[in-house]
Design a protein around this motif. Structure first.
Motif, PDB file in Angstrom:
ATOM      1  N   GLY A  24      62.958  15.421  44.728  1.00 38.12           N
ATOM      2  CA  GLY A  24      63.738  16.610  44.438  1.00 38.12           C
ATOM      3  C   GLY A  24      63.097  17.901  43.534  1.00 38.12           C
ATOM      4  N   VAL A  25      61.989  17.589  42.997  1.00 34.26           N
ATOM      5  CA  VAL A  25      61.498  18.387  42.185  1.00 34.26           C
ATOM      6  C   VAL A  25      61.154  19.804  42.851  1.00 34.26           C
ATOM      7  CG1 VAL A  25      59.070  17.719  42.628  1.00 34.26           C
ATOM      8  CG2 VAL A  25      59.571  18.880  40.454  1.00 34.26           C
ATOM      9  N   GLU A  26      60.749  19.897  44.056  1.00 38.18           N
ATOM     10  CA  GLU A  26      60.448  21.031  44.609  1.00 38.18           C
ATOM     11  C   GLU A  26      61.604  21.865  44.786  1.00 38.18           C
ATOM     12  OE1 GLU A  26      58.094  22.836  48.508  1.00 38.18           O
ATOM     13  OE2 GLU A  26      57.971  20.792  48.036  1.00 38.18           O
ATOM     14  N   GLU A  27      62.782  21.142  45.122  1.00 36.97           N
ATOM     15  CA  GLU A  27      64.135  22.174  45.234  1.00 36.97           C
ATOM     16  C   GLU A  27      64.510  22.539  43.873  1.00 36.97           C
ATOM     17  OE1 GLU A  27      68.925  21.257  46.588  1.00 36.97           O
ATOM     18  OE2 GLU A  27      67.280  19.587  46.770  1.00 36.97           O
ATOM     19  N   GLU A  28      64.241  21.540  42.681  1.00 39.12           N
ATOM     20  CA  GLU A  28      64.530  22.118  41.339  1.00 39.12           C
ATOM     21  C   GLU A  28      63.701  23.409  40.878  1.00 39.12           C
ATOM     22  OE1 GLU A  28      66.750  19.919  38.414  1.00 39.12           O
ATOM     23  OE2 GLU A  28      67.011  20.523  40.289  1.00 39.12           O
ATOM     24  N   HIS A  29      62.561  23.246  41.536  1.00 41.57           N
ATOM     25  CA  HIS A  29      61.646  24.453  41.363  1.00 41.57           C
ATOM     26  C   HIS A  29      62.319  25.696  41.831  1.00 41.57           C
ATOM     27  CE1 HIS A  29      57.471  26.322  41.833  1.00 41.57           C
ATOM     28  NE2 HIS A  29      57.994  27.163  40.999  1.00 41.57           N
ATOM     29  N   GLU A  30      62.497  25.795  42.910  1.00 40.89           N
ATOM     30  CA  GLU A  30      63.041  26.704  43.518  1.00 40.89           C
ATOM     31  C   GLU A  30      64.574  27.269  43.014  1.00 40.89           C
ATOM     32  OE1 GLU A  30      63.759  25.678  47.632  1.00 40.89           O
ATOM     33  OE2 GLU A  30      61.596  25.599  48.155  1.00 40.89           O
ATOM     34  N   LYS A  31      65.267  26.376  42.479  1.00 39.42           N
ATOM     35  CA  LYS A  31      66.420  26.845  41.798  1.00 39.42           C
ATOM     36  C   LYS A  31      66.313  27.455  40.369  1.00 39.42           C
ATOM     37  CE  LYS A  31      69.575  23.185  43.678  1.00 39.42           C
ATOM     38  NZ  LYS A  31      70.260  22.029  43.511  1.00 39.42           N
ATOM     39  N   VAL A  32      65.342  27.064  39.811  1.00 41.17           N
ATOM     40  CA  VAL A  32      64.481  27.534  38.627  1.00 41.17           C
ATOM     41  C   VAL A  32      64.267  29.130  38.683  1.00 41.17           C
ATOM     42  CG1 VAL A  32      63.032  27.600  36.612  1.00 41.17           C
ATOM     43  CG2 VAL A  32      64.332  25.363  37.384  1.00 41.17           C
ATOM     44  N   GLU A  33      63.353  29.074  39.692  1.00 44.36           N
ATOM     45  CA  GLU A  33      62.697  30.414  40.131  1.00 44.36           C
ATOM     46  C   GLU A  33      64.059  31.499  40.672  1.00 44.36           C
ATOM     47  OE1 GLU A  33      59.981  31.654  39.842  1.00 44.36           O
ATOM     48  OE2 GLU A  33      58.345  30.002  40.237  1.00 44.36           O
ATOM     49  N   ALA A  34      64.804  31.050  41.410  1.00 47.12           N
ATOM     50  CA  ALA A  34      65.929  31.944  41.526  1.00 47.12           C
ATOM     51  C   ALA A  34      66.743  32.402  40.625  1.00 47.12           C
ATOM     52  CB  ALA A  34      66.881  31.092  42.729  1.00 47.12           C
ATOM     53  N   TYR A  35      66.906  31.262  39.559  1.00 49.52           N
ATOM     54  CA  TYR A  35      67.628  31.797  38.307  1.00 49.52           C
ATOM     55  C   TYR A  35      66.891  32.604  37.426  1.00 49.52           C
ATOM     56  CZ  TYR A  35      70.292  31.174  34.036  1.00 49.52           C
ATOM     57  OH  TYR A  35      70.929  31.308  32.826  1.00 49.52           O
ATOM     58  N   MET A  36      65.688  32.632  37.550  1.00 45.69           N
ATOM     59  CA  MET A  36      64.820  33.539  36.625  1.00 45.69           C
ATOM     60  C   MET A  36      65.062  34.987  37.281  1.00 45.69           C
ATOM     61  SD  MET A  36      61.634  30.791  35.953  1.00 45.69           S
ATOM     62  CE  MET A  36      60.620  32.009  35.350  1.00 45.69           C
ATOM     63  N   GLU A  37      64.910  34.792  38.402  1.00 44.49           N
ATOM     64  CA  GLU A  37      64.886  36.327  39.094  1.00 44.49           C
ATOM     65  C   GLU A  37      66.151  36.773  38.970  1.00 44.49           C
ATOM     66  OE1 GLU A  37      63.900  36.031  43.293  1.00 44.49           O
ATOM     67  OE2 GLU A  37      62.089  35.134  43.040  1.00 44.49           O
ATOM     68  N   TYR A  38      67.230  36.143  38.989  1.00 42.72           N
ATOM     69  CA  TYR A  38      68.634  36.717  38.628  1.00 42.72           C
ATOM     70  C   TYR A  38      68.628  37.213  37.233  1.00 42.72           C
ATOM     71  CZ  TYR A  38      73.410  36.159  36.923  1.00 42.72           C
ATOM     72  OH  TYR A  38      74.357  36.626  36.156  1.00 42.72           O
ATOM     73  N   LEU A  39      68.076  36.635  36.328  1.00 44.43           N
ATOM     74  CA  LEU A  39      68.159  36.985  34.807  1.00 44.43           C
ATOM     75  C   LEU A  39      67.255  38.367  34.474  1.00 44.43           C
ATOM     76  CD1 LEU A  39      67.795  33.480  32.950  1.00 44.43           C
ATOM     77  CD2 LEU A  39      70.031  34.992  33.185  1.00 44.43           C
ATOM     78  N   ARG A  40      66.163  38.278  35.334  1.00 45.09           N
ATOM     79  CA  ARG A  40      65.276  39.627  35.328  1.00 45.09           C
ATOM     80  C   ARG A  40      66.095  40.760  35.894  1.00 45.09           C
ATOM     81  NH1 ARG A  40      61.231  36.061  37.192  1.00 45.09           N
ATOM     82  NH2 ARG A  40      59.668  35.209  35.469  1.00 45.09           N
ATOM     83  N   ALA A  41      66.869  40.519  36.992  1.00 50.08           N
ATOM     84  CA  ALA A  41      67.524  41.490  37.571  1.00 50.08           C
ATOM     85  C   ALA A  41      68.699  42.086  36.644  1.00 50.08           C
ATOM     86  CB  ALA A  41      68.117  41.136  39.169  1.00 50.08           C
ATOM     87  N   LYS A  42      69.361  40.798  35.939  1.00 57.76           N
ATOM     88  CA  LYS A  42      70.328  41.198  35.217  1.00 57.76           C
ATOM     89  C   LYS A  42      70.135  42.208  34.048  1.00 57.76           C
ATOM     90  CE  LYS A  42      74.137  38.689  33.451  1.00 57.76           C
ATOM     91  NZ  LYS A  42      74.747  37.212  32.880  1.00 57.76           N
ATOM     92  N   SER A  43      68.847  41.755  33.426  1.00 57.83           N
ATOM     93  CA  SER A  43      68.487  42.441  32.414  1.00 57.83           C
ATOM     94  C   SER A  43      67.774  43.850  32.604  1.00 57.83           C
ATOM     95  CB  SER A  43      67.306  41.918  31.594  1.00 57.83           C
ATOM     96  OG  SER A  43      66.252  41.664  32.281  1.00 57.83           O
TER      97      SER A  43
END
Length: 521
Positions: free
Chosen positions: A502-521
């Motif tokens: 499940g590491v690949e799915e975890e990786h995708e979630k982390v990338e999505a969260y990072m994109e969200y944080l960048r857009a938020k800031s």
């Protein structure tokens, strides 16, 4: 200097694993095709098996060098250059082939085809072009070259009148001339390198079963550093793992040789010795032995909880070949246990090769499939149940003895505290920050020092591999206590989080969260 070496090793390890991850899938498909080709199967089934097998054998196994070139170039390149790096990778590969062939032709050194084709001449056919035979080393070398050049010179700016030729277009100009010179020079250098490689291979193969012991021992010993890829990858896919001519074609590397033997079993009489690298009980019987030792040495009142924790890890190892969730339960707890495990791991390969088991398996699934697909007269797979018990029992007694004698506080020997309330409180606290992303993902990013501190993140089979800008911002307490992982490997600016399946799915979630944080800031 040490930091640069560690960074280079980590970057290369991340890059090299990307193309290899697709080979596991290829191996399973080819194994199924081999079953379809068995003599007992109907002619229609045999035809389908042959059809798919030949396509994958020629299109994937036969073209590994070019796949490595493109894959490594793209993996090494910075995110904004990945597409250009992939394009430059295949361009560079083709430029090398034509430049190398032309120079061999001009200097009158093109080898003559004999009864065995070009086998033994140091040259081979790639994409229909006769060139110096470097195997996957060619793809690896060119992929690294392209990745480095793109990262180094991709930002070059030219005068505004020359702007269309700036950036990666300038890199392409460099590549043309560097590749031509490299292709010419390699015709003189590679024969020397090839003779050295052959010497290493002869030394390893003449060591017999002992050589496979040291391979298994080092394989586990390097796992905590995530550098075990440097050991098995060359043995699986390059001449370091052996060279064999099968059905008129030359194959380099233990895994490629196995797949060729799998598809041409009716035409071979003996198995190549390199198969000893591939017959591996490390994720099949050894985890069962470890789990039983943990269960047996735990407190009686804890055994149900211990079993509930261990059964999923053993199942994951058996079915998917992912052993880290189990191994990281004792890796950092007791170096003595890890050393003992490495020794037993090596002994399992030694004993397996000694009794003559000659089929590829590293998971329970491909053990079953390959046992059905391959002739017993060659594979000796009837010995697998015996060695399954021998290796599992050996691991059990070694672990049980050491745990008891050294009083090692393994799982269940201490009080197992119920952390459900704490975990619930943590979830509620974090969900107030943002309910769209689960606490696990938020904790990973927070533990790594925040989104701005994360330079690059990639995954292999079981791990998130992260490069951070400032190691002092990494909060290991958060990563170790709040992130659900089998272990954390801290190498300064290079962090590894062992997730497992499940590491690949975890990786995708982390990338999505990072994109969200960048857009938020």
């Amino acid at each position: 200097m040490k930091e640069k070496l560690m960074k280079s090793a980590a970057v290369f390890s991340k890059a090299i694993i990307q193309p290899v991850m697709f080979m596991a899938v290829t191996g399973i498909i080819l194994s199924v095709c081999a079953i379809l080709k068995l003599d007992m199967m109907p002619s229609v089934t045999k035809d389908i098996g042959n059809f798919v097998f030949n396509i994958l054998s020629g299109g994937m196994i036969g073209q590994l060098s070019s796949i490595f070139c493109v894959g490594i170039a793209a993996a090494l390149a910075k995110p904004k250059y990945k597409t250009d790096a992939a394009i430059l990778g295949i361009i560079t590969y083709l430029l090398f082939l034509y430049a190398n062939h032309s120079w061999l032709d001009i200097t009158g050194r093109l080898a003559e085809t004999g009864e065995q084709g070009l086998y033994g001449t140091g040259q081979g056919m790639v994409f229909g072009i006769q060139v110096t035979d470097m195997g996957v080393f060619l793809g690896i070398s060119l992929g690294v070259l392209v990745g480095w050049l793109v990262n180094k010179f991709g930002d070059i700016k030219l005068h505004r009148y020359l702007a269309p030729y700036s950036g990666t277009k300038t890199v392409y100009i460099f590549i043309v001339f560097i590749t031509i010179l490299f292709a010419m020079g390699i015709t003189y250098v590679w024969p020397v390198v090839n003779s050295l490689v052959e010497s290493v291979v002869r030394t390893t193969t003449t060591a017999g079963s002992v050589g496979f012991f040291f391979y298994g021992f080092l394989n586990r010993l390097l796992l905590p550093l995530g550098l075990h890829h440097f050991l098995w990858m060359p043995l699986f896919y390059t001449p370091l793992g052996g060279t064999a001519e099968i059905a008129g074609q030359v194959y380099n590397g233990a895994f490629n040789i196995w797949l060729a033997e799998l598809g041409n079993a009716s035409q071979i009489t003996t198995m190549h010795p390199s198969i000893g690298y591939l017959s591996n009980f490390g994720s099949i019987s050894l985890p069962i032995g470890i789990a039983f030792a943990f269960w047996k040495t735990s407190r009686p009142e804890n055994r149900k909880k211990v079993a509930a924790l261990l059964i999923p890890t053993v199942t994951t190892a058996f079915l998917a070949g992912v052993t880290e969730p189990l191994e990281f339960l004792f890796l950092f707890l007791s170096p003595v246990l890890w050393l003992a495990h490495s020794v037993v791991y090596g002994l399992s390969l030694f004993l397996t090769n000694l009794v003559g088991i000659n089929i590829q398996f590293d998971t329970g699934i491909n053990m079953i499939i390959n046992s059905l697909a391959f002739p017993i007269r060659l594979g000796h797979q009837y010995l697998i149940p015996i060695m399954f018990i021998v290796t599992g029992v050996l691991e059990y007694f070694v672990f049980k003895t050491l745990i008891v004698k050294l009083n090692i506080p393994t799982l269940g020997r201490e009080n197992l505290e119920d952390t459900a309330e704490e975990s619930t409180a943590e979830v509620i606290e974090i969900q107030t920050q943002d309910e769209r992303f689960e606490p696990q993902i938020q904790n990973i990013v927070e533990g790594l020092g925040g989104v701005d501190n994360i330079l690059d993140i990639i995954n292999c089979y079981t791990r998130l591999r992260i490069d951070v800008e400032d190691e002092s911002k990494v909060n290991l307490d958060i990563l170790k206590e709040k992130v659900k992982a089998s272990g954390i490997v801290d190498k300064g600016k290079h962090i590894q989080i062992i997730i497992g399946v499940g590491v690949e799915e975890e990786h995708e979630k982390v990338e999505a969260y990072m994109e969200y944080l960048r857009a938020k800031s």
